[in-house]
Write a protein that holds these residues in place. Structure first.
Motif, PDB file in Angstrom:
ATOM      1  N   ASP A 215       0.859  -1.194   0.000  1.00  0.00           N
ATOM      2  CA  ASP A 215       0.000   0.000   0.000  1.00  0.00           C
ATOM      3  C   ASP A 215       0.892   1.239   0.000  1.00  0.00           C
ATOM      4  OD1 ASP A 215      -2.042   1.815   0.162  1.00  0.00           O
ATOM      5  OD2 ASP A 215      -2.508   1.436   2.272  1.00  0.00           O
ATOM      6  N   ILE A 216       1.064   1.843  -1.181  1.00  0.00           N
ATOM      7  CA  ILE A 216       1.870   3.054  -1.338  1.00  0.00           C
ATOM      8  C   ILE A 216       0.982   4.131  -1.975  1.00  0.00           C
ATOM      9  CG2 ILE A 216       3.905   4.098  -2.404  1.00  0.00           C
ATOM     10  CD1 ILE A 216       5.126   1.290  -2.562  1.00  0.00           C
ATOM     11  N   ASP A 217       0.920   5.277  -1.339  1.00  0.00           N
ATOM     12  CA  ASP A 217       0.082   6.360  -1.865  1.00  0.00           C
ATOM     13  C   ASP A 217       0.857   7.346  -2.731  1.00  0.00           C
ATOM     14  OD1 ASP A 217      -2.588   5.911  -0.478  1.00  0.00           O
ATOM     15  OD2 ASP A 217      -1.218   5.894   1.239  1.00  0.00           O
ATOM     16  N   ALA A 218       2.140   7.547  -2.418  1.00  0.00           N
ATOM     17  CA  ALA A 218       2.907   8.552  -3.159  1.00  0.00           C
ATOM     18  C   ALA A 218       4.370   8.161  -3.282  1.00  0.00           C
ATOM     19  CB  ALA A 218       2.795   9.914  -2.478  1.00  0.00           C
ATOM     20  N   PHE A 219       4.940   8.492  -4.449  1.00  0.00           N
ATOM     21  CA  PHE A 219       6.370   8.343  -4.718  1.00  0.00           C
ATOM     22  C   PHE A 219       6.978   9.732  -4.833  1.00  0.00           C
ATOM     23  CE2 PHE A 219       6.151   3.901  -5.598  1.00  0.00           C
ATOM     24  CZ  PHE A 219       7.458   3.432  -5.733  1.00  0.00           C
ATOM     25  N   TRP A 220       8.078   9.947  -4.107  1.00  0.00           N
ATOM     26  CA  TRP A 220       8.865  11.151  -4.351  1.00  0.00           C
ATOM     27  C   TRP A 220      10.218  10.724  -4.884  1.00  0.00           C
ATOM     28  CZ3 TRP A 220      12.913  13.544  -0.916  1.00  0.00           C
ATOM     29  CH2 TRP A 220      13.470  14.677  -1.528  1.00  0.00           C
ATOM     30  N   ALA A 221      10.584  11.216  -6.063  1.00  0.00           N
ATOM     31  CA  ALA A 221      11.894  10.956  -6.648  1.00  0.00           C
ATOM     32  C   ALA A 221      12.624  12.289  -6.762  1.00  0.00           C
ATOM     33  CB  ALA A 221      11.753  10.311  -8.025  1.00  0.00           C
ATOM     34  N   ALA A 222      13.782  12.378  -6.144  1.00  0.00           N
ATOM     35  CA  ALA A 222      14.504  13.651  -6.091  1.00  0.00           C
ATOM     36  C   ALA A 222      15.247  13.945  -7.391  1.00  0.00           C
ATOM     37  CB  ALA A 222      15.463  13.644  -4.906  1.00  0.00           C
ATOM     38  N   ASP A 223      14.596  13.645  -8.522  1.00  0.00           N
ATOM     39  CA  ASP A 223      15.160  13.872  -9.848  1.00  0.00           C
ATOM     40  C   ASP A 223      14.193  13.240 -10.854  1.00  0.00           C
ATOM     41  OD1 ASP A 223      16.867  12.254 -12.082  1.00  0.00           O
ATOM     42  OD2 ASP A 223      17.748  14.217 -11.711  1.00  0.00           O
ATOM     43  N   PHE A 228      11.067   8.785 -13.843  1.00  0.00           N
ATOM     44  CA  PHE A 228      10.696   8.010 -15.024  1.00  0.00           C
ATOM     45  C   PHE A 228      11.014   6.523 -14.839  1.00  0.00           C
ATOM     46  CE2 PHE A 228      10.817  12.131 -17.423  1.00  0.00           C
ATOM     47  CZ  PHE A 228       9.506  12.078 -17.872  1.00  0.00           C
ATOM     48  N   GLY A 229      12.118   6.224 -14.154  1.00  0.00           N
ATOM     49  CA  GLY A 229      12.419   4.837 -13.839  1.00  0.00           C
ATOM     50  C   GLY A 229      11.366   4.226 -12.936  1.00  0.00           C
ATOM     51  N   ALA A 230      10.909   5.015 -11.959  1.00  0.00           N
ATOM     52  CA  ALA A 230       9.859   4.546 -11.043  1.00  0.00           C
ATOM     53  C   ALA A 230       8.549   4.319 -11.793  1.00  0.00           C
ATOM     54  CB  ALA A 230       9.660   5.556  -9.926  1.00  0.00           C
ATOM     55  N   ILE A 231       8.201   5.218 -12.697  1.00  0.00           N
ATOM     56  CA  ILE A 231       6.955   5.095 -13.464  1.00  0.00           C
ATOM     57  C   ILE A 231       6.946   3.797 -14.267  1.00  0.00           C
ATOM     58  CG2 ILE A 231       5.653   6.075 -15.397  1.00  0.00           C
ATOM     59  CD1 ILE A 231       6.608   8.869 -14.359  1.00  0.00           C
ATOM     60  N   ARG A 232       8.084   3.473 -14.868  1.00  0.00           N
ATOM     61  CA  ARG A 232       8.165   2.238 -15.665  1.00  0.00           C
ATOM     62  C   ARG A 232       7.893   1.007 -14.797  1.00  0.00           C
ATOM     63  NH1 ARG A 232      12.697  -1.040 -17.817  1.00  0.00           N
ATOM     64  NH2 ARG A 232      14.181   0.371 -16.806  1.00  0.00           N
ATOM     65  N   ALA A 233       8.490   0.978 -13.612  1.00  0.00           N
ATOM     66  CA  ALA A 233       8.285  -0.165 -12.722  1.00  0.00           C
ATOM     67  C   ALA A 233       6.849  -0.231 -12.208  1.00  0.00           C
ATOM     68  CB  ALA A 233       9.259  -0.087 -11.549  1.00  0.00           C
ATOM     69  N   ILE A 234       6.292   0.925 -11.869  1.00  0.00           N
ATOM     70  CA  ILE A 234       4.922   0.979 -11.353  1.00  0.00           C
ATOM     71  C   ILE A 234       3.929   0.513 -12.412  1.00  0.00           C
ATOM     72  CG2 ILE A 234       3.091   2.559 -10.584  1.00  0.00           C
ATOM     73  CD1 ILE A 234       5.407   4.251  -9.309  1.00  0.00           C
ATOM     74  N   ASP A 235       4.101   1.005 -13.634  1.00  0.00           N
ATOM     75  CA  ASP A 235       3.179   0.639 -14.720  1.00  0.00           C
ATOM     76  C   ASP A 235       3.301  -0.844 -15.079  1.00  0.00           C
ATOM     77  OD1 ASP A 235       2.285   3.227 -14.763  1.00  0.00           O
ATOM     78  OD2 ASP A 235       3.396   3.813 -16.565  1.00  0.00           O
ATOM     79  N   GLN A 236       4.519  -1.357 -15.086  1.00  0.00           N
ATOM     80  CA  GLN A 236       4.705  -2.775 -15.391  1.00  0.00           C
ATOM     81  C   GLN A 236       4.064  -3.663 -14.326  1.00  0.00           C
ATOM     82  OE1 GLN A 236       8.850  -3.656 -16.049  1.00  0.00           O
ATOM     83  NE2 GLN A 236       8.908  -2.588 -18.018  1.00  0.00           N
ATOM     84  N   VAL A 244       0.164   9.735  -6.317  1.00  0.00           N
ATOM     85  CA  VAL A 244       1.049  10.859  -6.641  1.00  0.00           C
ATOM     86  C   VAL A 244       2.436  10.344  -6.997  1.00  0.00           C
ATOM     87  CG1 VAL A 244       2.115  13.003  -5.821  1.00  0.00           C
ATOM     88  CG2 VAL A 244      -0.176  12.372  -5.033  1.00  0.00           C
ATOM     89  N   ILE A 245       2.976  10.840  -8.121  1.00  0.00           N
ATOM     90  CA  ILE A 245       4.381  10.633  -8.464  1.00  0.00           C
ATOM     91  C   ILE A 245       4.978  12.020  -8.688  1.00  0.00           C
ATOM     92  CG2 ILE A 245       6.039   9.637 -10.070  1.00  0.00           C
ATOM     93  CD1 ILE A 245       3.903   7.546 -10.791  1.00  0.00           C
ATOM     94  N   PHE A 246       5.924  12.385  -7.833  1.00  0.00           N
ATOM     95  CA  PHE A 246       6.486  13.738  -7.871  1.00  0.00           C
ATOM     96  C   PHE A 246       7.995  13.622  -8.089  1.00  0.00           C
ATOM     97  CE2 PHE A 246       5.346  18.165  -6.466  1.00  0.00           C
ATOM     98  CZ  PHE A 246       6.580  18.743  -6.726  1.00  0.00           C
ATOM     99  N   GLY A 247       8.459  14.101  -9.237  1.00  0.00           N
ATOM    100  CA  GLY A 247       9.888  14.103  -9.531  1.00  0.00           C
ATOM    101  C   GLY A 247      10.518  15.426  -9.168  1.00  0.00           C
ATOM    102  N   GLY A 248      11.495  15.847  -9.983  1.00  0.00           N
ATOM    103  CA  GLY A 248      12.135  17.119  -9.684  1.00  0.00           C
ATOM    104  C   GLY A 248      13.126  17.539 -10.738  1.00  0.00           C
ATOM    105  N   ALA A 249      13.255  18.822 -10.936  1.00  0.00           N
ATOM    106  CA  ALA A 249      14.205  19.516 -11.813  1.00  0.00           C
ATOM    107  C   ALA A 249      13.581  19.990 -13.116  1.00  0.00           C
ATOM    108  CB  ALA A 249      15.454  18.697 -12.093  1.00  0.00           C
ATOM    109  N   GLY A 250      12.323  19.651 -13.371  1.00  0.00           N
ATOM    110  CA  GLY A 250      11.629  20.207 -14.530  1.00  0.00           C
ATOM    111  C   GLY A 250      12.123  19.714 -15.866  1.00  0.00           C
ATOM    112  N   ALA A 251      12.373  18.397 -15.992  1.00  0.00           N
ATOM    113  CA  ALA A 251      12.749  17.838 -17.290  1.00  0.00           C
ATOM    114  C   ALA A 251      11.634  18.101 -18.302  1.00  0.00           C
ATOM    115  CB  ALA A 251      12.991  16.336 -17.155  1.00  0.00           C
ATOM    116  N   LYS A 252      12.015  18.352 -19.552  1.00  0.00           N
ATOM    117  CA  LYS A 252      11.011  18.764 -20.537  1.00  0.00           C
ATOM    118  C   LYS A 252       9.922  17.710 -20.720  1.00  0.00           C
ATOM    119  CE  LYS A 252      13.711  17.206 -24.559  1.00  0.00           C
ATOM    120  NZ  LYS A 252      14.389  17.635 -25.793  1.00  0.00           N
TER     121      LYS A 252
END
Length: 320
Positions: A215-223, A228-236, A244-252
Motif C-alpha cells: 500500500d503506497i500512496d505517493a512516490f517522491w523521486a529527487a530527480d 521516469f524509472g519509477a513510473i516504468r516499474a509501477i506501470d509494469q 502521486v508521483i512527484f519528480g524534480g528539476a523540470g525535465a522537458k
C-alpha cells in the motif's frame, strides 16, 4: 616643492594606479570546468550548458580560456583536477563535484595552488576548500514536494522516496522533505533509498519497494530521471494504489506530461534547471577578468511547477 610639481606628481600617480588597475583587470583567466559526464539526462543538460558557456564566453572575452573536463566517477574527477592544476595550470576553477566527501581534498589542493574556486550544486564537506558556492535551492527542492504530497493526500498516507547519491545537496533535499512530514504524523515514510539519479537504478529500487510494500500512496523521486524509472516499474507492476508521483528539476518530458494533463498521478514538479552551470561559469569568468570575487553563496530559487505555469518551464529544444 611647487604646487604645479605636486599636481603633476598626483596626476602621474593617479595615472599609474589606473594603469595598474587596468592591467590587473586584464590579466588572462585560464578557467577549468570540472563536471560529471553525461550519464543521465540532467547531466546531459549540465554538459550542454557548460559547452555553450565556453563557446559564448570565449567569443566575448579574448583574455579567457576555458578547459572542460568530464568524469565518469569521483576518482577520475580527482585525477582530472590534478591535471587541470599542474598541467593546464588553471588560475580559476568551476567544479560540479561527483561526490562531496571524495572531492573535497582534491578541490582544496587546486585552491592551495592559487586558483579561485567556485563549487556548483554538490557542496564540499569543508567549505574552506572553496571561494564561492552556486546552487539551486535544495531546501525548497525537498520542501515543495513534501508540502504538495501532504496536501494532495489530505495529510494521511504512505510515501516512499528515491534519493540521489550521498552528497550535501541530497542531504539538504531529504532533510527538508522529512521536516515537512514531521508536521503530518499520519503520513508515513516507508523507506528512502539511493537510486543514483539514474533511471535503471530507480527502476530496480522501485521494484523492491513495490514488492515489499502493498500500500503506497505517493512516490517522491529527487530527480526526474529517477521518477521516469519509477513510473516504468509501477506501470509494469500494474499498481493502482499510487496517487502521486512527484519528480524534480523540470525535465522537458515531465513538464510536457503536466501540460497535457494525461496522467493524474503527475500534476506537479519543482524547478532546478541545469542551466545554472552556464551562469556559474559566466559569473566566475567575468568576475575574475575584473579581478573581483563572487559572493560566498549564490542560491538560484526553486519553485513549484504545475499546470498554471508549466509553459514557462517547457523548453522542447533543451537536452533535458
Amino acid at each position: 616643492m611647487s604646487t604645479q610639481t605636486r599636481r603633476s606628481l598626483m596626476l602621474a600617480t593617479a595615472a599609474g594606479l589606473a594603469f595598474a588597475a587596468t592591467s590587473a583587470a586584464a590579466e588572462p583567466v585560464n578557467l577549468g570546468v570540472s563536471i560529471p559526464a553525461a550519464t543521465h539526462s540532467f547531466m546531459g543538460g549540465i554538459n550542454y550548458w557548460a559547452n555553450q558557456a565556453k563557446k559564448d564566453l570565449e567569443a566575448k572575452h579574448k583574455d579567457l580560456k576555458i578547459t572542460i573536463r568530464t568524469a565518469a566517477n569521483a576518482i577520475e574527477q580527482a585525477n582530472q583536477l590534478q591535471d587541470l592544476s599542474t598541467v593546464t595550470k588553471i588560475n580559476a576553477l568551476v567544479v560540479f563535484p561527483f561526490e562531496s566527501a571524495a572531492l573535497t581534498r582534491p578541490v582544496a589542493n587546486v585552491k592551495a595552488k592559487g586558483a579561485y574556486v567556485t563549487v556548483v550544486d554538490r557542496g564540499l564537506t569543508d567549505t574552506s576548500a572553496q571561494d564561492a558556492y552556486v546552487a539551486g535551492d535544495n531546501t525548497a527542492f525537498g520542501k515543495i514536494p513534501a508540502e504538495y504530497i501532504a496536501k494532495t493526500l489530505g495529510g494521511k498516507g504512505n510515501v516512499v522516496a528515491l534519493r540521489g547519491i550521498p552528497t550535501t545537496l541530497d542531504n539538504e533535499r531529504m532533510d527538508a522533505f522529512n521536516a515537512v512530514l514531521k508536521g503530518h504524523p499520519d503520513i508515513k515514510l516507508l523507506d528512502a533509498k539511493y537510486a543514483n539519479w539514474n533511471r535503471d537504478d530507480a527502476y530496480k529500487v522501485t521494484q523492491d519497494f513495490l514488492t515489499r510494500f502493498k500500500d503506497i500512496d505517493a512516490f517522491w523521486a529527487a530527480d526526474d530521471d529517477m521518477a521516469f524509472g519509477a513510473i516504468r516499474a509501477i506501470d509494469q507492476a500494474g499498481r493502482k494504489d499510487i496517487k502521486v508521483i512527484f519528480g524534480g528539476a523540470g525535465a522537458k518530458d515531465m513538464v510536457k506530461i503536466i501540460l497535457d494533463g494525461k496522467d493524474p498521478r503527475i500534476q506537479a514538479n519543482v524547478s532546478y534547471s541545469p542551466k545554472f552551470i552556464y551562469e556559474s561559469i559566466k559569473l566566475t569568468a567575468e568576475a575574475r577578468l575584473k579581478g573581483e570575487k563572487l559572493p560566498a553563496t549564490t542560491i538560484i530559487p526553486s519553485v513549484l511547477i504545475d499546470k498554471s505555469n508549466a509553459k514557462e518551464f517547457y523548453h522542447p529544444d533543451s537536452p533535458f
